[in-house]
Design an enzyme around this catalytic site. Structure first.
Site, PDB file in Angstrom:
ATOM      1  N   LYS A 182      -7.234  -2.428   1.551  1.00 55.62           N
ATOM      2  CA  LYS A 182      -7.550  -1.651   2.166  1.00 55.62           C
ATOM      3  C   LYS A 182      -8.852  -1.084   2.657  1.00 55.62           C
ATOM      4  O   LYS A 182     -10.061  -2.589   3.135  1.00 55.62           O
ATOM      5  CB  LYS A 182      -7.468  -0.849   1.185  1.00 55.62           C
ATOM      6  CG  LYS A 182      -6.285  -1.305  -0.106  1.00 55.62           C
ATOM      7  CD  LYS A 182      -5.106  -0.651   0.492  1.00 55.62           C
ATOM      8  CE  LYS A 182      -3.555  -0.269   0.352  1.00 55.62           C
ATOM      9  NZ  LYS A 182      -3.640  -0.177  -0.359  1.00 55.62           N
TER      10      LYS A 182
HETATM   11  C1  PLP Z   1      -2.016  -0.192  -1.650  1.00 51.87           C
HETATM   12  C2  PLP Z   1      -1.113   0.670  -1.641  1.00 51.87           C
HETATM   13  C3  PLP Z   1      -0.824   2.070  -3.074  1.00 51.87           C
HETATM   14  C4  PLP Z   1      -1.231   0.789  -4.102  1.00 51.87           C
HETATM   15  O1  PLP Z   1      -2.735   1.085  -4.551  1.00 51.87           O
HETATM   16  P1  PLP Z   1      -3.136   0.283  -5.809  1.00 51.87           P
HETATM   17  O2  PLP Z   1      -4.411   0.100  -5.820  1.00 51.87           O
HETATM   18  O3  PLP Z   1      -2.911  -1.926  -5.465  1.00 51.87           O
HETATM   19  O4  PLP Z   1      -2.445  -0.051  -6.800  1.00 51.87           O
HETATM   20  C5  PLP Z   1      -0.091   2.500  -3.459  1.00 51.87           C
HETATM   21  N1  PLP Z   1       0.683   3.314  -2.150  1.00 51.87           N
HETATM   22  C6  PLP Z   1       0.336   2.500  -1.110  1.00 51.87           C
HETATM   23  C7  PLP Z   1       0.679   3.580   0.324  1.00 51.87           C
HETATM   24  C8  PLP Z   1      -0.823   1.881  -0.647  1.00 51.87           C
HETATM   25  O5  PLP Z   1      -1.075   1.417   0.333  1.00 51.87           O
END
Ligand code: PLP
Length: 386
Positions: free
Chosen positions: A187
Site C-alpha cells: 500500500k
Molecule cells: C488491501 C486491501 C484491503 C485489506 O487490507 P489489509 O490491511 O491487508 O487487511 C481491503 N480493501 C482493499 C480495497 C484493499 O486493497
C-alpha cells in the site's frame, strides 16, 4: 532471455529511519501496543486534519472494516451495499458480521461503485454502504452520501488505496461515518501489516478501540505500564485486532514520506500516461478538478479485440522481460466461495467482471528509478506495440 534485475510489483519505500526506530523499539523492550501506537494514531489523525484520539490503529484494514461494520450496528439479517471490484476482505468482513453483501456494479470509466445504481440496490434490510476508492481515485461522495441520507444508511469508506486522496478538499475517510486504511506492504505506506480507523462519532471510535482489544476497558499499556493492577473489565466480546509499537515504529516514519512518495508516483504516472496513449489499451480516466487521486494503482485494460494479445499473455510476456504485474481485481462474483454461498454469477456485475478480466497494474513504487521506469515503458511498448 532478459538479464536485468526483476522489477517486482509493490515494493515498499523504507528508509534508515524506520530501521532505527524498530531497533530502538526492540531495545526499549515494549513491543506491543504502547506509546508509539498512540503517537502514530495522533499523527495520522493530524494528517487527516483531525485532533488527537480521533483515529484507532488496528492490525489491518480488514480488522478496520470488520470493527466499523460492527460499530455501525451491522449484523445478521442486514444487507451492505458494496462494489464487486475490490479485494475479498471487503465482502468477507460483511459476511463475518452475519450480514449479506449486495453488489452494485462499477462505472466503466472510474472503476468505482456506480453512484447512479446505488439506490436501486437499497432494500428494507440495507444498513450500510461500503464504497472503495479504487486505485486511489475518490468515489463521487456527494452522491453516495445523498443516497445514505435518504435511506438512513451508515457509510463506511474503504480507503485501503487512498490514504492521500481528497474529495472537494476533504480527506477521504472523513466524509462517511467510518474510514478504513491499510498499511499492508504494497500500500502507499506500510507498517508490514496494519490498519487505521477513523470514526465520525467519539462513542463509536471508543467501541472500536475496545473491540480491537478483547472488549476490555483498559489496554495492556495502561495495565502494565505504571502501577496497574490489571483492574480491567470485559464489557464486550472483542477481537485481537490491535496494532503493536513495532509496527507503529515503521508507520511514524512512513507518514513523513507520504507527500514526497506521492510526488514521485505522480512523475511515474505522468510518464506512463504520455507513453501509453498511443497504444491499443485503455488508460486510467482523467481525474476531475474536485478530486485528489492517491495514485495507488496505475491500471491498463488489455482487451484482446484491440490489443491482439490477451491479458494473461501480457502478464507472462512482461514477466519474461523482468517486470512484475498486479491484477486488481478478479471481480467478486468470479470466486467460487461467493458463487456457492450466495449464488453470485460473473454476469451479475458485467462491468466489474469485464474490467477484472482485462486489468493489469504496472509497478508504481516511488522506489522505481528512472531507468526502471524506462524499462517498464519499453517493455509495455514491445508487448503491445506490435
Ligand atoms: C488491501 C486491501 C484491503 C485489506 O487490507 P489489509 O490491511 O491487508 O487487511 C481491503 N480493501 C482493499 C480495497 C484493499 O486493497
Amino acid at each position: 532471455m532478459n538479464r536485468d534485475p526483476f522489477i517486482a510489483f509493490g515494493v515498499p519505500d523504507l528508509g534508515e529511519e524506520e530501521i532505527q526506530e524498530v531497533v530502538a523499539t526492540l531495545r526499549g523492550g515494549w513491543l506491543g501496543k504502547g506509546p508509539r501506537v498512540t503517537a502514530f494514531e495522533a499523527q495520522f489523525a493530524a494528517y487527516k486534519g483531525l485532533g488527537p484520539e480521533r483515529a484507532a490503529a488496528v492490525s489491518s484494514c480488514t480488522a478496520a472494516l470488520h470493527l466499523s461494520l460492527i460499530a455501525a450496528g451491522v449484523g445478521p439479517g442486514d444487507e451492505v451495499i458494496t462494489t464487486p471490484l475490490t479485494f475479498c476482505a471487503t465482502a468477507n468482513t460483511i459476511l463475518q458480521t452475519g450480514a449479506v453483501p449486495v453488489l452494485c456494479d462499477v462505472d466503466p470509466e472510474t472503476m468505482n461503485i456506480d453512484v447512479r445504481n446505488i439506490s436501486a440496490c437499497v432494500t428494507a434490510r440495507t444498513k450500510a454502504v461500503l464504497p472503495v476508492h479504487f486505485a486511489g481515485r475518490p468515489c463521487e461522495m456527494d452522491e453516495v452520501l445523498a443516497v445514505a441520507r435518504d435511506h438512513g444508511l451508515a457509510v463506511i469508506e474503504d480507503c485501503a488505496h487512498a490514504i492521500e486522496a481528497r474529495y472537494r478538499g476533504a480527506p477521504v475517510g472523513t466524509l462517511g461515518d467510518f474510514g478504513c486504511f491499510s498499511f499492508y506492504v504494497t500500500k502507499n505506506i506500510t507498517t508490514g501489516e496494519g490498519g487505521m480507523v477513523l470514526a465520525r462519532r467519539a462513542e463509536q471510535l471508543a467501541r472500536i478501540r475496545r473491540m480491537s482489544l478483547h472488549g476490555m476497558t483498559q489496554d495492556a499499556w495502561q495495565r502494565y505500564a505504571g502501577r496497574g493492577f490489571g483492574q480491567y473489565d470485559v464489557v464486550d466480546c472483542g477481537f485481537k485486532y490491535n496494532m503493536m509499537d513495532l509496527q507503529a515504529a515503521i508507520g511514524l516514519h512512513q507518514l513523513r514520506r507520504l507527500d514526497k512518495a506521492r510526488e514521485r508516483r505522480q512523475e511515474i504516472w505522468s510518464r506512463y500516461q504520455a507513453a501509453f496513449h498511443v497504444l491499443p489499451v485503455t488508460l486510467p480516466a482523467p481525474v476531475p478538478q474536485h478530486m485528489l487521486h492517491a495514485l495507488h494503482l496505475y491500471t491498463l485494460r488489455v482487451d484482446e479485440r484491440d490489443s491482439r494479445i490477451g491479458r494473461d499473455e501480457f502478464i507472462e510476456r512482461m514477466a519474461d522481460l523482468g517486470i512484475g504485474i498486479g491484477i486488481h481485481y478478479k471481480a467478486l462474483p468470479e470466486h467460487s466461495y461467493y458463487q456457492q454461498r450466495l449464488g453470485w454469477r460473473p454476469g451479475d456485475t458485467p462491468v466489474a467482471t469485464s474490467i477484472g478480466r482485462r486489468s493489469v497494474s504496472l509497478p508504481l513504487s516511488p522506489r522505481l528509478t528512472d531507468e526502471a521506469v524506462d524499462r517498464i515503458v519499453s517493455a509495455v511498448h514491445a508487448v503491445l506495440g506490435g
